[in-house]
Design a protein around this motif. Sequence first.
Motif, PDB file in Angstrom:
ATOM      1  N   LEU A 333      41.260   9.241 -14.612  1.00  0.00           N
ATOM      2  CA  LEU A 333      41.544   8.385 -15.887  1.00  0.00           C
ATOM      3  C   LEU A 333      41.999   7.093 -15.489  1.00  0.00           C
ATOM      4  O   LEU A 333      41.639   6.267 -16.303  1.00  0.00           O
ATOM      5  CB  LEU A 333      42.429   9.387 -16.790  1.00  0.00           C
ATOM      6  N   ASN A 334      42.721   7.057 -14.431  1.00  0.00           N
ATOM      7  CA  ASN A 334      43.509   5.582 -13.878  1.00  0.00           C
ATOM      8  C   ASN A 334      44.362   5.337 -14.925  1.00  0.00           C
ATOM      9  O   ASN A 334      44.523   4.073 -15.307  1.00  0.00           O
ATOM     10  CB  ASN A 334      42.246   4.519 -13.587  1.00  0.00           C
ATOM     11  N   ALA A 335      45.084   6.197 -15.602  1.00  0.00           N
ATOM     12  CA  ALA A 335      46.001   6.097 -16.745  1.00  0.00           C
ATOM     13  C   ALA A 335      47.280   5.875 -16.120  1.00  0.00           C
ATOM     14  O   ALA A 335      47.506   6.149 -14.935  1.00  0.00           O
ATOM     15  CB  ALA A 335      45.754   7.266 -17.905  1.00  0.00           C
ATOM     16  N   VAL A 340      48.717  10.112 -18.749  1.00  0.00           N
ATOM     17  CA  VAL A 340      48.175  11.398 -18.192  1.00  0.00           C
ATOM     18  C   VAL A 340      49.008  12.625 -18.930  1.00  0.00           C
ATOM     19  O   VAL A 340      48.081  13.574 -19.088  1.00  0.00           O
ATOM     20  CB  VAL A 340      48.499  11.332 -16.505  1.00  0.00           C
ATOM     21  N   VAL A 341      50.103  12.440 -19.144  1.00  0.00           N
ATOM     22  CA  VAL A 341      51.039  13.235 -20.129  1.00  0.00           C
ATOM     23  C   VAL A 341      50.195  13.450 -21.659  1.00  0.00           C
ATOM     24  O   VAL A 341      50.144  14.672 -21.855  1.00  0.00           O
ATOM     25  CB  VAL A 341      52.546  12.918 -20.209  1.00  0.00           C
ATOM     26  N   VAL A 342      49.913  12.432 -21.991  1.00  0.00           N
ATOM     27  CA  VAL A 342      49.235  12.439 -23.350  1.00  0.00           C
ATOM     28  C   VAL A 342      47.791  13.245 -23.048  1.00  0.00           C
ATOM     29  O   VAL A 342      47.589  13.961 -24.061  1.00  0.00           O
ATOM     30  CB  VAL A 342      48.811  11.243 -23.717  1.00  0.00           C
ATOM     31  N   PRO A 374      54.223  13.365  -8.003  1.00  0.00           N
ATOM     32  CA  PRO A 374      54.057  11.885  -7.556  1.00  0.00           C
ATOM     33  C   PRO A 374      54.005  10.774  -7.955  1.00  0.00           C
ATOM     34  O   PRO A 374      54.221   9.793  -7.449  1.00  0.00           O
ATOM     35  CB  PRO A 374      52.512  12.256  -6.623  1.00  0.00           C
ATOM     36  N   MET A 375      53.563  11.034  -9.361  1.00  0.00           N
ATOM     37  CA  MET A 375      53.678   9.639 -10.458  1.00  0.00           C
ATOM     38  C   MET A 375      55.132   9.373 -10.916  1.00  0.00           C
ATOM     39  O   MET A 375      55.312   8.498 -11.647  1.00  0.00           O
ATOM     40  CB  MET A 375      52.957  10.278 -11.497  1.00  0.00           C
TER      41      MET A 375
END
Length: 452
Positions: A333-335, A340-342, A374-375
């Motif tokens: 998604l490259n978000a 990513v949580v959403v 890791p994010m």
Amino acid sequence: MTVSLIGFVVLLGLIFLGVPLGFALIFVGLVGFAFVRADMVGQALVTWGDAGLALNARAVNGALVMAGQQMYDQVSNYGLTVIPLFVLMGAFIHRSQLAQELYDAANAFVGHRRGGLAMGTIAACGGFGAVCGSSLATAATICRVAMPSMRRYGYADSLSAGSIAAGGTLGIMIPPSVPMVIYGLLSETDIARLFIAGILPGILLIVLFFGAIAIVTALNPEAGPPGVRVPWGQRWGLVARVWGVVVIFVVIIGGIYAGIFTPTEAAGIGVAAAALFAWGRGKLGWTELRESLVETGITTGMIFVVSFGAVIFSSFVNLAGFTAAISDWLIGLNASPLGVVVAICVVYLIMGCVFDSLAMLILTVPIFAAILKPMGVDMVWFGIIAVIAVELGLITPPIGINVFVVKSTVPDVNIWTVFRGVWPFVVAMLIALAIVLAVPQVATFLPDLMNR
């Protein structure tokens, strides 16, 4: 990936046929794992020969060994000992008949307002959840005392049943919480911090549920007519009768917050305090003790069967490539981490329509934790997000376990009446989810104070 999707379809089919979730997960996980293992070496799981039907013994044996190891790992996990302890604590509290007094005390303050009895039900669920840790037990217990009262005052069954089903979800948000324990173990997150993090979001949910009731009764005043106004002196007298809930909650959460004892130790202390409280009221004789222990054994067994099934099924979908596919999709998604949580929340909301809350957490938390850590995502904050999403699954069709608990407790209420009644609370929970997503401090403020 295709095999894992077929596994999900078969699993859903078994659930809709009435097979208990835990056993359905175990069956599909075992067969699926054996099939994938056989396919990986270019063999079939089932073959026909001159001697008739034959199974691939190596693949079947591998599946059975995997299942046995997963089950052993679950039952030998020291951290999971808090589950039967918190369940037993809830059983003792139930035997002490505090639910009725919690409901009376809450209604004394808000029952005279329009929709007040439903608001009192929400408040009573919050109080009971503070010493229970189980959504199902909270909904079932409060339903027995709240439903007759709301019917007596002419409340619509949809609002009455909906408020009970939604209020029951507070049992796993307000600490102690069994799902938080499981999340903490799977994500290697401090359970004490998770418990403290659930306090403010729990209060937020109560306020939003009050707002949902106010809107419903403003649009349809006949759905929740006002009750009798209680004099102030009598109100404080009713509050004084529920001192046991306050003491037990303060001892457990205060001790954890101050670092005096661990969540596991807190569970043991909570059981002892709840037993003494029930015994002091004359509500815990040998018969009640036996019933509480049997009830705890049955509930804990149910939780562990679902847990066994979830980890076995998870091993199957991992081997089939489903985990890697989900991980690649989220990364692709490259978000931002919030994006990513959403996206994960959307996955949870979809899964919540068909999966049990514990199964959802056990299946997904190891996958999502490996992606989010890791994010740099705060895993305490994400834990609260996950629990709110799981709570939504408890009241949304077609599974909606809390809805079925209310239906089983009040058989003459139509199941769709209950589902219709929970929709305002679903909207309130979505708002709570959005607030915690946008303002992480709602979940992290109190845990962060523990480090100072």
